[in-house]
Design a protein around this motif. Sequence first.
Motif, PDB file in Angstrom:
ATOM      1  N   THR A  11       0.796  -1.235   0.000  1.00 54.12           N
ATOM      2  CA  THR A  11       0.000   0.000   0.000  1.00 54.12           C
ATOM      3  C   THR A  11       0.826   1.281   0.000  1.00 54.12           C
ATOM      4  N   ILE A  12       2.111   1.202   0.339  1.00 56.50           N
ATOM      5  CA  ILE A  12       2.901   2.422   0.508  1.00 56.50           C
ATOM      6  C   ILE A  12       3.029   3.212  -0.799  1.00 56.50           C
ATOM      7  N   VAL A  13       3.049   2.497  -1.932  1.00 53.77           N
ATOM      8  CA  VAL A  13       3.261   3.161  -3.221  1.00 53.77           C
ATOM      9  C   VAL A  13       1.987   3.833  -3.724  1.00 53.77           C
ATOM     10  N   ASN A  14       0.822   3.390  -3.225  1.00 58.37           N
ATOM     11  CA  ASN A  14      -0.444   3.920  -3.735  1.00 58.37           C
ATOM     12  C   ASN A  14      -0.521   5.438  -3.641  1.00 58.37           C
ATOM     13  N   VAL A  15       0.013   6.011  -2.539  1.00 55.28           N
ATOM     14  CA  VAL A  15      -0.085   7.459  -2.350  1.00 55.28           C
ATOM     15  C   VAL A  15       0.958   8.212  -3.176  1.00 55.28           C
ATOM     16  N   ALA A  16       1.886   7.478  -3.803  1.00 55.91           N
ATOM     17  CA  ALA A  16       2.957   8.128  -4.558  1.00 55.91           C
ATOM     18  C   ALA A  16       2.749   8.053  -6.067  1.00 55.91           C
ATOM     19  N   ILE A  17       1.621   7.517  -6.498  1.00 54.88           N
ATOM     20  CA  ILE A  17       1.405   7.281  -7.929  1.00 54.88           C
ATOM     21  C   ILE A  17       1.487   8.571  -8.742  1.00 54.88           C
ATOM     22  N   ASN A  18       0.864   9.648  -8.268  1.00 57.24           N
ATOM     23  CA  ASN A  18       0.899  10.918  -9.007  1.00 57.24           C
ATOM     24  C   ASN A  18       2.320  11.465  -9.110  1.00 57.24           C
ATOM     25  N   HIS A  19       3.098  11.326  -8.026  1.00 58.42           N
ATOM     26  CA  HIS A  19       4.478  11.817  -8.028  1.00 58.42           C
ATOM     27  C   HIS A  19       5.351  10.998  -8.974  1.00 58.42           C
TER      28      HIS A  19
END
Length: 534
Positions: free
Chosen positions: A44-52
């Motif tokens: 789940t950690i990467v989910n919040v970084a998708i836009n970046h």
Amino acid sequence: MSENTATATSAAQTAEHHYETGIRKWIITATVIVAAMLELIDTTIVNVAINHISGNLGASIEDVSWVVTSYAIANVIVIPLSGFLGNLFGRRNYFIGSILLFTAASLLCGMATNIWTLVLFRFIQGIGGGALLPTSQAILYETFKPEERGAATGIFSMGLVLGPTIGPLLGGWLVDYFAWKWCFFVNIPVGLLAAWAALTYVKEPRVTHSVEKIDWAGIGLLSVGIGSLQFVLERGESKDWFETPYITWFTIIAVVSLVSFVWHELHTEHPAVDLSVLGRSKNLAIGAVLTFIVGFGLYGSLFVFPVFVQRLLGFTALLTGLVLFPSAMLTGVISMPLGIAVQKGVSPKALMGFGMVAFFWFCWELGNQTLQSGAENFFLILLIRGLALGFIFIPVTMLAVTGLHGKDIGQATGLNNMVRQLGGSFGIAITNTYVAQRVAAHRTELLGHLSPYDPAAVERLEGMKQMLGQHMLSPIEAKQSALAALEAIVTRQSYHLAYMDAFKMIAILFAVCLPLLLFIRVDKKETVDMSSVH
């Protein structure tokens, strides 16, 4: 094969057991929990970084979503094979090697300069990570004495809940204050420390089972079938399911491969995944269904909640993680006492029944939230979630292996972890599709109330036009702006109602599955021989 198994079982029953004690036991415990949480956090950690990641690597959001998909596919392929691979390479070697592979792939992910290189390294990271859950669980069981294994199950279940919850919180903080690459770099020191601790303190199991023949056909069919199924679940909704030809083809490949896999594993002498254990243990079969439902509810609700509060209520990623964190901590606090209670004879069916009713209540209450809800409105509701997950996870994890002996336990832990992961994938895919359908239905319903012949709708539109006209807009511009504002309100309300429906759908699923508990049979005299877990 049967003679070797009988010999191994006999050796397990007659050998003197030297369980870990003192500080060594707790170092091993910390090591396997950290290893398991590394794997779960990275789901789940990467989910919040998708836009970046999209902006930094110049890739579309659709392409970047493969960073999540590739990891999930690798995970779900490796998990059921972990028992077989542990036998093949030696469980200790396999565990250490998987940690090192995961850590090295994390470094390469952070250093990736284009999207498809990142996807490849993420797949390799998933191969390493897939082994960590079932292998950690097996090592933990062997570390504790039989009378302490309820506590061991509690500790392990704490990691199962904390991992997916910490992921978005940690990811949001790293992205906000550092860069997306640190979502991967953060694994390196932790992974190296875990590998060193495993090398220093973890031992090979007392009884081993050699691999006489590698079941290449079974491994191939499982990889193709599970990989194709996971791909369909991850990509189906965004591609309008069977309206896209390659989604249809991958579905056919998944069905044919998995049916062939089941038939082959039940008829081959040396299966890579011994599915016959499901026939020997009705509790494992029922537990697998319940584990699937739990995975569906846990990941389905964890998918909808952040989208709801961030898209409609304006929460940041960091605030979302902070709101979820107390719930996960409560699960962690109650996990060990509940594990001990089950070990001492408290009815697992009663605990699970309470947990499923509590999870139903949690989802139903979330389904009653409004667009004016704030962080304080979710505190008690999410604490109910934390309580529910503790009461569900501990009994279902222990029931899955109750009455099993020797290497059957290794097969059971692998199958149980795979089923939970697949339940989560189905939960996200079905919930996502359900939300999309409900948005369309609610939009149609709301637009039906915006007829030019509806006095309330006309009055609202005129009021908005007059207000906008006060800002020096021409009558035509004021009308266009009022219509655009009305459209935004309809869209927001449609999504709100759809998210509420999704929460209630998950609640109803838990209510419908409650009768499954009646089929569980537990003999209080039954003990679990985990002395030769793989």
